[in-house]
Scaffold this motif. Structure first.
Motif, PDB file in Angstrom:
ATOM      1  N   TRP A   1      23.338  13.703 -41.132  1.00 37.55           N
ATOM      2  CA  TRP A   1      22.936  12.833 -41.397  1.00 37.55           C
ATOM      3  C   TRP A   1      21.754  12.437 -40.977  1.00 37.55           C
ATOM      4  O   TRP A   1      20.979  12.686 -40.702  1.00 37.55           O
ATOM      5  CB  TRP A   1      23.966  12.619 -40.157  1.00 37.55           C
TER       6      TRP A   1
ATOM      7  N   ILE B   1      29.902   6.238 -40.081  1.00 37.20           N
ATOM      8  CA  ILE B   1      29.969   7.656 -39.991  1.00 37.20           C
ATOM      9  C   ILE B   1      31.497   7.889 -39.880  1.00 37.20           C
ATOM     10  O   ILE B   1      31.982   8.641 -39.735  1.00 37.20           O
ATOM     11  CB  ILE B   1      29.144   8.249 -39.612  1.00 37.20           C
TER      12      ILE B   1
ATOM     13  N   PRO C   1      31.078  12.746 -51.744  1.00 47.48           N
ATOM     14  CA  PRO C   1      29.721  12.381 -51.371  1.00 47.48           C
ATOM     15  C   PRO C   1      28.603  13.161 -50.920  1.00 47.48           C
ATOM     16  O   PRO C   1      27.492  13.303 -49.795  1.00 47.48           O
ATOM     17  CB  PRO C   1      30.526  11.868 -49.746  1.00 47.48           C
TER      18      PRO C   1
ATOM     19  N   TRP D   1      24.362  12.651 -45.601  1.00 49.86           N
ATOM     20  CA  TRP D   1      24.879  10.902 -45.599  1.00 49.86           C
ATOM     21  C   TRP D   1      23.684  10.258 -45.339  1.00 49.86           C
ATOM     22  O   TRP D   1      23.528  10.490 -43.944  1.00 49.86           O
ATOM     23  CB  TRP D   1      25.949  11.344 -44.634  1.00 49.86           C
TER      24      TRP D   1
ATOM     25  N   ARG E   1      33.772   8.010 -42.228  1.00 49.91           N
ATOM     26  CA  ARG E   1      34.856   9.096 -43.698  1.00 49.91           C
ATOM     27  C   ARG E   1      34.874   9.974 -42.510  1.00 49.91           C
ATOM     28  O   ARG E   1      35.728  10.549 -43.447  1.00 49.91           O
ATOM     29  CB  ARG E   1      33.026   9.009 -43.489  1.00 49.91           C
TER      30      ARG E   1
END
Length: 307
Positions: A140, A231, A204, A208, A234
């Protein structure tokens, strides 16, 4: 002499086709499931170990947790032996997951000594002591964060994705990222790509770029480590299906519950902090302000949840 195409005799291909004919859940997507008429939700103020012991075997599709990191910043983030404590909920998590189930764990790598522990310790324990499959490490990445003077300022956090077996559920189509019109034309010219999948959008990837919640964010409900809805959405959309059960035994602000209501998943949550109840009510208020439905059936016990 003509050479015949023997691809139809390829054993791997035959095996894949057989599994598709058997209609296994791993080949399904959200469109194969109906949204439940009623969403059940339980938010319990209790110790995660006690809570987990009450859950039936193989009952949960997705576990999504953001555990304490043992940074000693507050009372709930201080453990004498982090991995000894974590091993208990890791083992219970494997037990309660369905055969097609997934687990995601947020974490960081800030190891200081044996007492502290971090995500690397969790991975090491899982590899040596469980049958979990480690499928992905998701990064992330965010541009907004705290400054630092004694080390490089951190701008990412790790999430590990585990599965109970190789027959795990994963719905990539539900979280594909749309191409721009120009990029789509270019992608469709690439003969290596499947045109049908390309039109759905791109994968993706496991990096991310999603901003952290700043102090002025409308999503904020007050919890210090609250994760962005984007987040959690997803993860829930790709690793669970409508009508399945999602579990978060470090509920914190209750973001997982909020997303489950929106996406049609039943949700089990617990947290040792009573304030989680207040945080979750604020989430429901935010949803109403956005015009989102907050309809769900709040149950008071695990027995009621599984009736």
């Amino acid at each position: 002499m003509a050479i015949h195409n023997k691809s139809h005799n390829n054993h791997a291909l035959m095996s894949i086709n057989k599994m598709r004919r058997e209609d296994r859940i791993k080949y399904k997507s959200a469109s194969d499931f109906e949204m439940p008429d009623e969403i059940k939700l339980l938010l319990s103020v209790s110790d995660c170990g006690d809570f987990l012991k009450q859950l039936p075997d193989n009952s949960v599709q997705l576990i999504c947790v953001d555990p304490p990191y043992n940074l000693e910043l507050t009372g709930w983030d201080n453990y004498d032996n982090y991995i000894e404590w974590a091993s208990k909920w890791i083992d219970e998590s494997y037990r309660v997951l369905s055969a097609n189930g997934n687990m995601v764990i947020f974490g960081g790598i800030q190891f200081r000594d044996v007492k502290s522990g971090d995500l690397l310790d969790i991975v090491q324990y899982i590899r040596k002591n469980t049958k979990f499959k480690l499928l992905n490490t998701i990064v992330w990445y965010y541009k907004n964060g705290m400054s630092a003077h004694r080390f490089f300022a951190n701008r990412h956090e790790e999430v590990i994705w585990l599965a109970k077996s190789n027959d795990y559920y994963f719905d990539l189509d539900s979280v594909r990222v749309p191409y721009s019109e120009e990029d789509l034309k270019a992608a469709l010219r690439d003969k290596r790509l499947n045109p049908e999948n390309t039109k759905k959008g791109k994968n993706p990837t496991n990096v991310w770029e999603i901003g952290r919640l700043n102090g002025n964010s409308k999503e904020r409900v007050g919890h210090p480590t609250q994760k962005p809805v984007e987040i959690i959405e997803r993860l829930i959309k790709s690793l669970s299906y409508p009508g399945s059960i999602v579990l978060d035994f470090f509920a914190g602000s209750g973001t997982v519950g909020r997303v489950c209501i929106k996406e049609g998943r039943h949700c089990l949550m617990c947290d040792s902090d009573m304030t989680s109840l207040e945080y979750f009510e604020k989430h429901l208020l935010r949803m109403k302000e956005l015009g989102q439905s907050t309809d769900h059936k709040r149950v008071e016990s695990i027995d009621d949840f599984f009736k």
